[in-house]
Enzyme design. Structure first.
Site, PDB file in Angstrom:
ATOM      1  N   ASP A  19       0.841  -1.204   0.000  1.00 24.09           N
ATOM      2  CA  ASP A  19       0.000   0.000   0.000  1.00 24.09           C
ATOM      3  C   ASP A  19       0.874   1.251   0.000  1.00 24.09           C
ATOM      4  O   ASP A  19       0.622   2.208  -0.699  1.00 24.09           O
ATOM      5  CB  ASP A  19      -0.938   0.004   1.208  1.00 24.09           C
ATOM      6  N   ARG A  74       5.392   4.103   6.129  1.00 22.52           N
ATOM      7  CA  ARG A  74       4.885   4.028   7.502  1.00 22.52           C
ATOM      8  C   ARG A  74       4.825   2.579   7.980  1.00 22.52           C
ATOM      9  O   ARG A  74       5.264   1.666   7.288  1.00 22.52           O
ATOM     10  CB  ARG A  74       3.515   4.693   7.584  1.00 22.52           C
ATOM     11  N   GLU A 122       3.126   0.107   7.741  1.00 22.18           N
ATOM     12  CA  GLU A 122       2.244  -0.820   7.027  1.00 22.18           C
ATOM     13  C   GLU A 122       3.106  -1.575   6.015  1.00 22.18           C
ATOM     14  O   GLU A 122       3.503  -2.681   6.277  1.00 22.18           O
ATOM     15  CB  GLU A 122       1.079  -0.084   6.367  1.00 22.18           C
ATOM     16  N   TRP A 124     -11.506  -5.773  -1.538  1.00 15.45           N
ATOM     17  CA  TRP A 124     -10.103  -6.112  -1.285  1.00 15.45           C
ATOM     18  C   TRP A 124      -9.851  -7.567  -1.701  1.00 15.45           C
ATOM     19  O   TRP A 124      -8.916  -7.873  -2.430  1.00 15.45           O
ATOM     20  CB  TRP A 124      -9.780  -5.880   0.200  1.00 15.45           C
ATOM     21  N   GLU A 144      -1.828   9.325  -0.991  1.00 14.92           N
ATOM     22  CA  GLU A 144      -2.880   8.436  -0.504  1.00 14.92           C
ATOM     23  C   GLU A 144      -4.246   9.109  -0.563  1.00 14.92           C
ATOM     24  O   GLU A 144      -5.259   8.466  -0.810  1.00 14.92           O
ATOM     25  CB  GLU A 144      -2.556   8.053   0.945  1.00 14.92           C
ATOM     26  N   HIS A 175       1.366   6.271  -2.404  1.00 13.52           N
ATOM     27  CA  HIS A 175       0.317   5.255  -2.384  1.00 13.52           C
ATOM     28  C   HIS A 175      -0.213   5.180  -3.817  1.00 13.52           C
ATOM     29  O   HIS A 175      -0.811   6.122  -4.295  1.00 13.52           O
ATOM     30  CB  HIS A 175      -0.806   5.786  -1.495  1.00 13.52           C
TER      31      HIS A 175
HETATM   32  C1  BGC Z   1      -3.906   1.133   3.748  1.00 14.40           C
HETATM   33  C2  BGC Z   1      -4.670   1.023   2.497  1.00 14.40           C
HETATM   34  C3  BGC Z   1      -5.672  -0.055   2.632  1.00 14.40           C
HETATM   35  C4  BGC Z   1      -6.593   0.349   3.738  1.00 14.40           C
HETATM   36  C5  BGC Z   1      -7.740  -0.539   3.982  1.00 14.40           C
HETATM   37  C6  BGC Z   1      -4.841   1.501   4.832  1.00 14.40           C
HETATM   38  O1  BGC Z   1      -4.250   1.712   6.027  1.00 14.40           O
HETATM   39  O2  BGC Z   1      -2.839   1.994   3.634  1.00 14.40           O
HETATM   40  O3  BGC Z   1      -4.200   1.473   1.368  1.00 14.40           O
HETATM   41  O4  BGC Z   1      -6.289  -0.469   1.501  1.00 14.40           O
HETATM   42  O5  BGC Z   1      -5.887   0.598   4.931  1.00 14.40           O
HETATM   43  O6  BGC Z   1      -8.537   0.056   4.837  1.00 14.40           O
END
Ligand code: BGC
Length: 948
Positions: free
Chosen positions: A556, A560, A562, A619, A828, A850
């Site tokens: 994503d 950060r 993630e 998703w 994002e 993003h």
């Molecule tokens: C991510 C996204 C993801 C989303 C889903 C985020 O924190 O960065 O891109 O698809 O959460 O809720």
């Protein structure tokens, strides 16, 4: 389908020591046993809190957190000092009543980032069971220790220095891992020595594994196979192991480590020599251990200590053979090398003074196959406790793809800020001269705080709030080589544009600061250029965000806490990515993890491979849409064959969870994520993608020669499509509506179902979408889902001019607004940054890299240039159908497996001139306005025409 090898007697080996870097540790347990009043102090002497520059709470000076049991007052007193304004040594942060005091007390504190649970004598003393949202199961939640709250982690405590409070006799003090097997990280040998003082419990660095071997015969061939739980960096006699000619990073790559682990093979015949040879491996935590993802309890997700598996096979010219494998015999491990710490999120600490003489070599223990696995681990589906299959890595490893040079930006207090000129992913490489022991600290950020009143003194400083629990800090301790030295971490990576350097006597010259760009995308297969330079910049930014986030898996965001394989993001961007680069192997590899995580009932995960996440059908559908996009672009049936069974199981799961052609309520969870107008009805978009899944299944089954399934899925598709139209289209106005019949019309509510081809009266819906877009003055209100669809939904239905105006809009919210603000990658959020509102209050969930909103990239190739795969998939027989108009010219190419396809058109006085190039071995149908068409084979063709 996978390539495996015989590992012979090779065993997983690693260090017996679980090392600890207290400055980087945010997930840990502390326990002390004592008689009378007493307690624990930790989080002291934290570099992050020492200067105002690094502490956005504007604190500097003394800081710590302490937990003190006051036996007389029957209170547990928590004190926080120096973390936020108002903290005080005299006023307790919390004072809790406790009743179960015993003559000897055990105080246990469990810290998971910002969440602290406390137990006294085995009973919960601080923490409560709460539901995070209505209906959610109750969870044990502890005290929030950081000033900024959940997910705003940059000021939450790290372990740092700790000690025992005066006033008691201590019988034990220990620090341990929270996740089972709860390894002990530190145990005080002499508790009394810790009372009233602070100690740094850190010990050990990353594991170095060494094996020496003697070679006395002439070598004919030698292959080395290696894999790691974690990542490895290997050398043979000091020469790097490389799969090809380029340096490899982060091998063996990310996977669902409990099901499949990758390995790489190397030809090492020329690297070995007669006499003594040395094999060296450095093990990093990689995607195996340390911090993982946005759920802080995912710390040590797969295990708590990296390990290596290796087999070296040597064949001599006399026909005899030899082999060396990882085993307890012959191998040595040291944790006393220069890399003191390394993780993806937090960065690397390197003490160059330790380079010369690595000490502490000891015999390693074998890391067992299952005993290191965290017990009580929650993953979906539950972890398979059998041996994972070790399979050959598909596609190239992460590589260096570019080198950028810094520009000096500013001096802020005692730090120098450099601008790489580009939001990039990779590593710094810095030349410098330093004194022995001089500490250089590097911090990384995508943006600086703008000069807006709300940011006050932060103006001009690097913004790291959006990194959340990723410290993204590299520390380098100079050896003091008079000839100079180089900072070049390589067991971490950062997503950044700005680099802050602290600890040097003066600014390092710009040319000595490089940014090594890393990616799995090593070559571009497409190009795009048009008469609007801002659109060209958008295209460039899309590519930079693809590069940045295609790192072993599609992530994503790269900066950060993630950096995860969120499937919704992959799903919307797949169609763009397939033009920019050859991503067949890249996604085939990712799909292994997706399939590994498929639930027994057929549900796909929402994130792969670490964690399962949330998101729902938009998703999960990546499990169906990604293989389909790959098939469409590359025309290889194999990708459908590899994934069909999983796709079919998912389709069955959806059908089981539907009634009369509509999904049962609540199947999905997220809708048009991060739309600037969040009002699009979720069920409308969920059911549209439900139909699209069935369409793909029916078409795939037909391609694979499975007529029964094709028929079943086609019938399901027709039923869903009809139910969708009946339910979500208001028959009188043609407007979209929700299930209750209330009008719900947004750009996305038309764009997505039109894009998927499920609206029966497409002309009416497209007209409404067009009107809405004009009424919005050609701005975008869509999120991840609608943004991917809107341009094609307009242009395929006769509104190309609107699509072009939308593309070229610079007013907020639009694709080009970010360009007007100097963006070098895709943000994002539409409002990640605006002139008026800065970060719009979204300081912590605000990535500037993003790719999702960049999904318009597919439209640039497929509609502006008009390069589209044929019906049968791939480019053996394809279509060229540009949307002439909206720009003065557009030109570009796509390199398919047969060669280059180019399309270049420009406005002329009378109409358009169009030049195309068709590669050998292909044929193309050229479609021009006014119904004019031509079927051509390889060659270069030019047309002049007047639009009708
Ligand atoms: C991510 C996204 C993801 C989303 C889903 C985020 O924190 O960065 O891109 O698809 O959460 O809720």
């Amino acid at each position: 389908m996978y390539t495996t090898i015989d590992w012979g007697k090779a065993e997983w080996i690693g260090s017996p020591e679980i090392t600890l870097d207290a400055a980087r540790r945010g997930v840990f347990g502390l326990e002390a046993e004592f008689a009378g009043s007493g307690g624990i102090v930790f989080g002291a002497d934290d570099e992050r809190l020492k200067t105002v520059r690094r502490n956005i709470q504007n604190q500097a000076g003394e800081h710590y957190i302490s937990y003190r049991l006051d036996v007389a007052a029957k209170k547990l007193i928590i004190t926080r000092v120096g973390y936020a304004e108002g903290d005080s040594a005299d006023v307790p942060f919390a004072a809790l009543d406790v009743s179960n005091i015993k003559p000897t007390n055990t105080l246990r504190i469990e810290i998971t980032g910002n969440n602290a649970l406390t137990y006294l004598n085995g009973e919960l003393a601080d923490g409560e069971y709460i539901s995070r949202f209505p209906g959610a199961p109750k969870m044990l939640v502890g005290r929030q220790l950081n000033p900024l709250g959940n997910n705003d982690c940059i000021t939450f405590p790290r372990l740092n220095k700790c000690g025992l409070l005066a006033g008691s006799d201590y019988t034990s003090f220990r620090i341990f891992d929270l996740r089972p097997p709860s390894a002990e990280l530190y145990r005080a040998e002499d508790c009394a020595a810790l009372v009233g003082t602070l100690t740094d419990p850190s010990h050990g660095g990353v594991s170095l594994l060494r094996r020496e071997l003697d070679i006395s015969k002439e070598i004919k061939s030698a292959s080395l196979h290696a894999s790691a739980r974690g990542i490895y960096f290997g050398t043979v006699n000091g020469q790097e192991l490389r799969v090809g000619k380029d340096k490899d990073y982060f091998t063996p790559g990310i996977s669902h480590f409990d099901r499949h682990i990758f390995f790489h093979s190397y030809d090492v015949a020329k690297m070995l020599k007669p006499g003594k040879n040395t094999l060296d491996f450095t093990l990093g935590s990689g995607w195996w251990s340390d911090a993982q993802g946005f759920v802080l309890t995912n710390y040590n997700f797969w295990g708590n200590n990296p390990a290596l598996l290796m087999r070296l096979e040597i064949e001599y010219t006399d026909g005899s053979r030899d082999e060396v494998v990882t085993s307890p015999d012959g191998w040595h491990v040291s944790n006393e090398g220069p890399i003191r710490y390394a993780s993806y999120f937090h960065g690397e600490t390197y003490d160059a003074r330790l380079e010369e003489n690595i000490t502490g070599w000891k015999k390693p223990v074998v890391v067992g196959t299952t005993e290191q696995r965290p017990v009580g681990f929650v993953a979906h589906p539950p972890l398979n406790l059998t041996e994972p299959e070790i399979i050959e890595h598909i596609g190239n490893p992460v590589r260096e793809v570019d080198v950028l040079t810094a520009k000096f930006h500013s001096k802020v207090q005692d730090s120098y800020i450099y601008d790489m000129g580009q939001n990039m992913v990779g590593l710094p490489r810095i030349k410098l001269k330093g004194r022995p022991g001089q500490v250089i600290t590097l911090r990384f950020a995508e943006v600086l705080y703008p000069n807006l009143p709300e940011y006050g003194y932060l103006n001009g400083m690097i913004m790291t709030e959006n990194l959340r629990d990723a410290d993204c800090t590299d520390i380098y301790i100079c050896k003091g080589d008079p000839a100079g030295e180089v900072i070049f971490p390589h067991l971490t990576f950062h997503g950044y544009r700005y680099l802050e350097i602290t600890g040097t006597d003066e600014a390092i010259p710009e040319t000595d600061i490089e940014g090594i760009v890393l990616s799995s995308i090593t070559e571009w297969t497409g190009s795009f250029e048009c008469s609007d330079p801002m659109v060209n910049k958008l295209h460039e930014n899309i590519r930079w965000s693809q590069r940045a986030n295609f790192l072993s898996i599609p992530t994503d965001c790269p900066q950060r806490n993630e950096r995860m394989g969120w499937m919704g993001d992959a799903q919307v961007f797949a169609g763009t990515s397939v033009y920019n680069a050859d991503v067949l192997e890249f996604f085939e590899r990712f799909m292994i993890s997706v399939r590994d995580l498929q639930h027994e009932n057929g549900k796909f995960p929402n994130i792969a491979p670490n964690d399962n996440g949330f998101g729902g059908i938009l998703w999960e559908s990546a499990g169906v849409i990604v293989p389909w996009e790959l098939y469409r672009q590359y025309g290889k049936k194999q990708v459908l064959e590899d994934n069909f069974e999983a796709m079919r199981r998912y389709a069955d799961y959806l059908l089981t969870n539907s009634e009369d052609g509509l999904l049962k309520e609540g199947v999905g969870r997220l809708g048009d994520w991060l739309a600037s107008d969040m009002s699009t009805d979720n069920e409308l978009v969920w059911n549209a993608v439900f139909a699209y899944n069935m369409r793909i299944l029916a078409d795939s089954a037909k391609i694979l020669g499975k007529p029964d399934i094709a028929e079943k899925m086609n019938a399901a598709y027709e039923q869903i499509k009809s139910a969708w139209n009946k339910t979500f289209i208001d028959p009188s106005s043609g407007k979209t509506r929700n299930r209750k019949g209330e009008i719900n019309d947004t750009q996305c509510s038309y764009a997505q179902p039109l894009f998927y081809g499920i609206v029966e009266d497409a002309a009416r819906a497209a007209k409404l979408l067009n009107e809405k877009t004009i009424a919005l003055d050609y701005t975008l209100t869509t999120g991840f889902v609608g943004t991917q669809c809107i341009s094609a939904a307009l242009s395929d239905n006769g509104y190309a001019e609107t699509a072009y105006k939308l593309l070229r809009q610079t007013k907020f919210p639009s694709w080009l607004y970010s360009i007007t603000q100097g963006a070098t990658s895709i943000w994002e959020r539409w409002n990640s940054y605006t002139v008026e509102n800065g970060f719009g209050g979204n300081n912590n969930m605000n990535s500037f890299n993003h790719y999702s909103l960049g999904a318009v990239g597919a439209w640039l190739y497929s509609r502006v240039l008009g390069i589209m795969p044929g019906e049968a998939g791939g480019y053996k027989d394809f279509v060229l159908k540009p949307c002439f108009g909206g720009l003065e010219f557009a030109k570009g190419h796509y390199d398919c497996e047969y060669g280059r396809i180019s399309s270049a058109w420009e406005k002329t006085d009378s109409g358009y001139k169009w030049k195309v190039e068709i590669p050998e071995g292909t044929s193309a149908l050229l479609l021009m306005p006014g119904g004019k068409q031509a079927k051509v084979n390889a060659g270069v063709y030019e047309y002049d025409f007047t639009p009708c």
